[in-house]
Design a protein around this motif. Structure first.
Motif, PDB file in Angstrom:
ATOM      1  N   LEU B  54       0.886  -1.322  -0.021  1.00  0.00           N
ATOM      2  CA  LEU B  54       0.109   0.030   0.073  1.00  0.00           C
ATOM      3  C   LEU B  54       0.886   1.247  -0.033  1.00  0.00           C
ATOM      4  O   LEU B  54       0.436   2.318  -0.257  1.00  0.00           O
ATOM      5  CB  LEU B  54      -0.798   0.015   1.245  1.00  0.00           C
ATOM      6  N   GLU B  75      -3.518  -1.755 -10.348  1.00  0.00           N
ATOM      7  CA  GLU B  75      -4.590  -2.864 -10.447  1.00  0.00           C
ATOM      8  C   GLU B  75      -4.154  -4.213 -10.159  1.00  0.00           C
ATOM      9  O   GLU B  75      -4.671  -4.775  -9.195  1.00  0.00           O
ATOM     10  CB  GLU B  75      -5.173  -2.801 -11.816  1.00  0.00           C
ATOM     11  N   ALA B  78      -2.877  -4.499  -6.446  1.00  0.00           N
ATOM     12  CA  ALA B  78      -4.304  -4.746  -5.278  1.00  0.00           C
ATOM     13  C   ALA B  78      -4.601  -5.869  -5.361  1.00  0.00           C
ATOM     14  O   ALA B  78      -5.071  -6.620  -4.392  1.00  0.00           O
ATOM     15  CB  ALA B  78      -5.291  -3.480  -5.999  1.00  0.00           C
ATOM     16  N   ARG B  79      -4.736  -6.525  -6.540  1.00  0.00           N
ATOM     17  CA  ARG B  79      -5.409  -7.866  -6.807  1.00  0.00           C
ATOM     18  C   ARG B  79      -4.248  -9.042  -6.121  1.00  0.00           C
ATOM     19  O   ARG B  79      -4.951  -9.713  -5.388  1.00  0.00           O
ATOM     20  CB  ARG B  79      -5.668  -8.098  -8.150  1.00  0.00           C
ATOM     21  N   GLY B  82      -4.420  -8.253  -2.347  1.00  0.00           N
ATOM     22  CA  GLY B  82      -5.521  -8.909  -1.806  1.00  0.00           C
ATOM     23  C   GLY B  82      -5.763 -10.070  -1.724  1.00  0.00           C
ATOM     24  O   GLY B  82      -6.367 -10.843  -0.776  1.00  0.00           O
ATOM     25  N   VAL B 106     -16.747  -9.215   2.437  1.00  0.00           N
ATOM     26  CA  VAL B 106     -16.258  -7.855   1.687  1.00  0.00           C
ATOM     27  C   VAL B 106     -15.088  -8.180   0.810  1.00  0.00           C
ATOM     28  O   VAL B 106     -14.976  -7.782  -0.437  1.00  0.00           O
ATOM     29  CB  VAL B 106     -15.836  -6.833   2.476  1.00  0.00           C
ATOM     30  N   PRO B 107     -13.954  -8.825   1.200  1.00  0.00           N
ATOM     31  CA  PRO B 107     -12.837  -9.017   0.206  1.00  0.00           C
ATOM     32  C   PRO B 107     -13.206  -9.905  -0.984  1.00  0.00           C
ATOM     33  O   PRO B 107     -12.563  -9.572  -2.013  1.00  0.00           O
ATOM     34  CB  PRO B 107     -11.739  -9.925   1.110  1.00  0.00           C
ATOM     35  N   SER B 108     -14.478 -10.809  -0.775  1.00  0.00           N
ATOM     36  CA  SER B 108     -14.706 -11.373  -2.030  1.00  0.00           C
ATOM     37  C   SER B 108     -15.292 -10.435  -3.202  1.00  0.00           C
ATOM     38  O   SER B 108     -15.495 -10.928  -4.395  1.00  0.00           O
ATOM     39  CB  SER B 108     -15.945 -12.446  -1.905  1.00  0.00           C
ATOM     40  N   ILE B 109     -15.384  -9.327  -3.034  1.00  0.00           N
ATOM     41  CA  ILE B 109     -16.063  -8.148  -3.941  1.00  0.00           C
ATOM     42  C   ILE B 109     -14.915  -8.076  -4.723  1.00  0.00           C
ATOM     43  O   ILE B 109     -15.189  -7.893  -5.937  1.00  0.00           O
ATOM     44  CB  ILE B 109     -16.568  -7.045  -3.322  1.00  0.00           C
ATOM     45  N   ALA B 110     -13.855  -7.498  -4.212  1.00  0.00           N
ATOM     46  CA  ALA B 110     -12.506  -7.410  -4.933  1.00  0.00           C
ATOM     47  C   ALA B 110     -11.980  -8.836  -5.669  1.00  0.00           C
ATOM     48  O   ALA B 110     -11.474  -8.394  -6.697  1.00  0.00           O
ATOM     49  CB  ALA B 110     -11.411  -6.839  -4.050  1.00  0.00           C
ATOM     50  N   ILE B 111     -11.875  -9.789  -5.021  1.00  0.00           N
ATOM     51  CA  ILE B 111     -11.393 -10.970  -5.573  1.00  0.00           C
ATOM     52  C   ILE B 111     -12.662 -11.919  -5.437  1.00  0.00           C
ATOM     53  O   ILE B 111     -12.604 -12.746  -4.430  1.00  0.00           O
ATOM     54  CB  ILE B 111     -10.011 -11.381  -4.851  1.00  0.00           C
TER      55      ILE B 111
END
Lengths: 429, 219
Positions: B54, B75, B78-79, B82, B106-111
């Motif tokens: 970060l 991008e 971050a992936r 995460g 919540v983390p499953s939204i990003a991954i």
């Protein structure tokens, strides 16, 4: 779990913020839908009134035309062709011409190229004493029926011919002599059957006897002679009798033409004037409504964009406030793997939903308010009329435009949120 | 495994620059529980954020399972971070309007993962949160909140767990529970990097690093 659920939960958590955003869109769209409905209601009312008035005017004109035909039938002809040597003082005093002219003139006129005269009625008439009826004074009129001009396109003859050996009597004469239709009488030694007794006309016709032209010429000892041709101009030429007179004089130089302008024409003219006035009134009223509609549209043209701009600014401010309030949350989400586009999507999705909800609610209430406003403006609205005012096209437009504008308004805060440094936020604790 | 070499981080302000980390190198292997200890302002959080992908270092390198996250596009970084690492914070940083289950998810939204829901249920069972699945954070005790944060950090089955003062707001009993979970994670082959000023945590760690004014003073 997906972004929409996250957005939905956030909306439920911060209901007031969301409702304020919806309210902004709602007001802008409501304003648009209300004004649009009102304008449409006025516009449709104007069209309805105009159509109604035009129908009334058309009806009035139709009645006037019909009256014209009827009156021309009963009240006489507008042109009378007489021998050139006829003394008009004597003609007006006696009520008929004393001088004769050849019947052949009728054929000449018929074969001419005058198209303004549609109907010709040659007549031979003379005042006689009806010997067989106690020397009752009558006007004997010999007619051969209507002679149509070669170029006439009239289908309905204005006067029926009198059959040979029959006669028609004026109303007053028949009553005086006690004669009825179907009775057999003798006139100057010739037997006739009474074919018809005319209705009362209130003029010299009431004391007249009509017989076939050829028989009249024999009885009056004037073979091949007539003393008048009654000519009826067509409706379209009614106002130009002088022109007709000139044309007739050119073809029949041995004649003179006089006009008999009946009061029917005067009344007809009055009717046309009324119709013209009515048309003028409609035009003025229409012009007024068009001008009024234009003024309202002008008002709407700046008021609606202003409302939309205010709504956009308001949504933008709400979005910015939301981003600030959620600074820590958004930073943590970045730490959990959210990319910049996820963060932007969270802000924009909320704006999108506010736009859709505001557009739907705004259109619904704006439409109802527009109807109420229209009714208050004196526009009677039936259920069918209300349905016709429902503008699906506008609904589709606002459903597309309002969410788009809400997203545009939130674009900058969304980009700022997406560009925030998560490390900086997390270091702040 | 995570490794940092000669890591330096300088915060550049308008008038002056602050060196938060100076030539820091460390290596924490898989299955290892490392504690970075030091007073406030020693650079602990900066180290954690830099390792977590970060906060880009001014110089030096970071390697997470052999991959330098800063060599990736934002991008992809971050992936990558995460999925490879989980974060636990002192303030928990739970999403206030989501219930326990959704916070963990919540983390499953990003991954996104098809197994996310099943995994979340397993984590709730493991951390004794199942009965609290539909409660929002404000309805939980501090210990429960931190367990939710821990479960959330573990949803994507990371190999590395980064914890910033995870017991700072907890009582002794709950602190011990959390530290035991971290030990358990390391025992199962995970890598734990915990930063704290609490000396008590070092008793659970296999490796203790002392940071002072941006320098490693003991290891």
């Amino acid at each position: 779990m997906n972004i929409w659920r996250l957005v939905g939960d956030e909306i439920l958590y911060r209901k007031t913020d969301f409702l304020l955003g919806v309210a902004a869109v709602f007001l802008a769209v409501g304003c648009l839908a209300g004004v649009s409905t009102l304008l449409r209601a006025h516009s449709e009312r104007v069209a309805e009134l105009t159509g109604q008035k035009q129908k009334e005017t058309a009806g009035m004109l139709a009645v006037a035309r019909d009256d014209y035909r009827k009156m021309m039938k009963t009240m006489g002809y507008n042109v009378v062709i007489l021998n050139a040597g006829e003394d008009l003082t004597e003609f007006w005093t006696n009520g008929f011409a004393s001088k004769t002219m050849p019947e052949e003139l009728v054929s000449r006129l018929c074969n001419s190229n005058i198209t303004s005269i549609q109907h010709l009625l040659p007549q031979l008439y003379q005042k006689i004493l009806w010997a067989e009826q106690d020397n009752c004074p009558v006007i004997l009129i010999g007619v051969r029926g209507e002679v149509l001009h070669q170029q006439s396109n009239h289908k309905e003859p204005m006067l029926d011919p009198v059959e040979k050996d029959t006669m028609r009597l004026g109303h007053a004469l028949a009553r005086k002599l006690g004669l009825k239709s179907g009775e057999k009488v003798t006139l100057l030694g010739t037997p006739f059957t009474i074919a018809q007794v005319h209705e009362e006309r209130g003029n010299a016709d009431d004391g007249s006897v009509w017989i076939h032209m050829a028989q009249a010429q024999v009885l009056l000892k004037k073979p091949g002679q007539i003393n008048a041709i009654l000519a009826l101009s067509c409706l379209c030429a009614e106002g130009d009798l002088n022109k007709i007179s000139r044309q007739i004089a050119a073809i029949l130089p041995e004649t003179q033409v006089i006009h008999r302008v009946p009061e029917a024409l005067i009344r007809l003219d009055a009717r046309y004037r009324v119709a013209a006035l009515s048309q003028e009134t409609i035009e003025k009223e229409t012009a007024y409504h068009v001008r009024a509609a234009a003024e309202r549209e002008t008002l709407a043209a700046w008021m609606i964009p202003l409302a939309i701009l205010a709504a956009m600014l308001w949504i933008g401010m709400l979005a910015w406030n939301n981003v600030r309030e959620r600074r820590s949350e958004l930073g943590v989400l970045r730490a959990l793997g959210f990319r910049a586009r996820h963060i932007a999507a969270l802000i924009l999705a909320k704006a999108l939903l506010a736009g859709v909800a505001g557009a739907l609610a705004g259109y619904a209430l704006g439409f109802v308010a527009g109807l109420a406003w229209s009714i208050m403006d004196g526009i009677p609205l039936s259920i069918a009329a209300m349905r016709s005012l429902f503008d699906v096209r506008l609904l589709v437009i606002v459903l597309a435009a309002a969410p788009l504008q809400a997203c545009i308004s939130s674009w900058l805060p969304a980009m700022i949120a997406a560009q925030q440094d998560p490390a900086e936020i997390l270091r702040e604790g | 495994m995570l490794e940092v070499k000669n890591l330096t981080k300088i915060y550049t302000g308008r008038r002056n620059a602050v060196t938060a980390l100076q030539d820091v190198s460390l290596r924490v292997k898989a299955g290892e529980f490392a504690v970075v200890q030091g007073p406030s302002g020693s650079g602990k959080t900066t180290l954690l954020l830099t390792v977590g992908g970060l906060l880009a270092p001014t110089s030096g390198s970071v390697s997470i399972q052999g991959q330098n996250p800063y060599a990736l596009s934002p991008e992809r970084r971050a992936r990558f971070c995460g999925s490879a690492m989980g974060f636990v914070f002192q303030q928990f940083h739970l999403v206030p309007y989501l219930n326990v289950e959704r916070n963990i998810l919540v983390p499953s939204i990003a991954i996104p993962s098809n197994q996310a829901r099943k995994r979340a249920q397993a984590l709730m069972d493991h951390f004794h949160l199942s009965e609290r699945a539909h409660h929002v954070p404000s309805e939980l005790s501090t210990g429960e909140r931190q367990r939710v944060a821990l479960a959330r950090a573990l949803l994507n089955t990371p190999k590395i767990l980064l914890a910033d003062e995870p017991t700072g707001n907890l009582d002794a009993e709950n602190a011990e529970i959390v530290l035991n979970y971290l030990v358990e994670f390391a025992d199962n082959g995970g890598t734990v990097l915990l930063v704290t000023h609490d000396a008590h945590s070092t008793r659970y760690a296999g490796k203790a690093i002392c940071l002072h004014a941006g320098h490693i003073v003991s290891e």
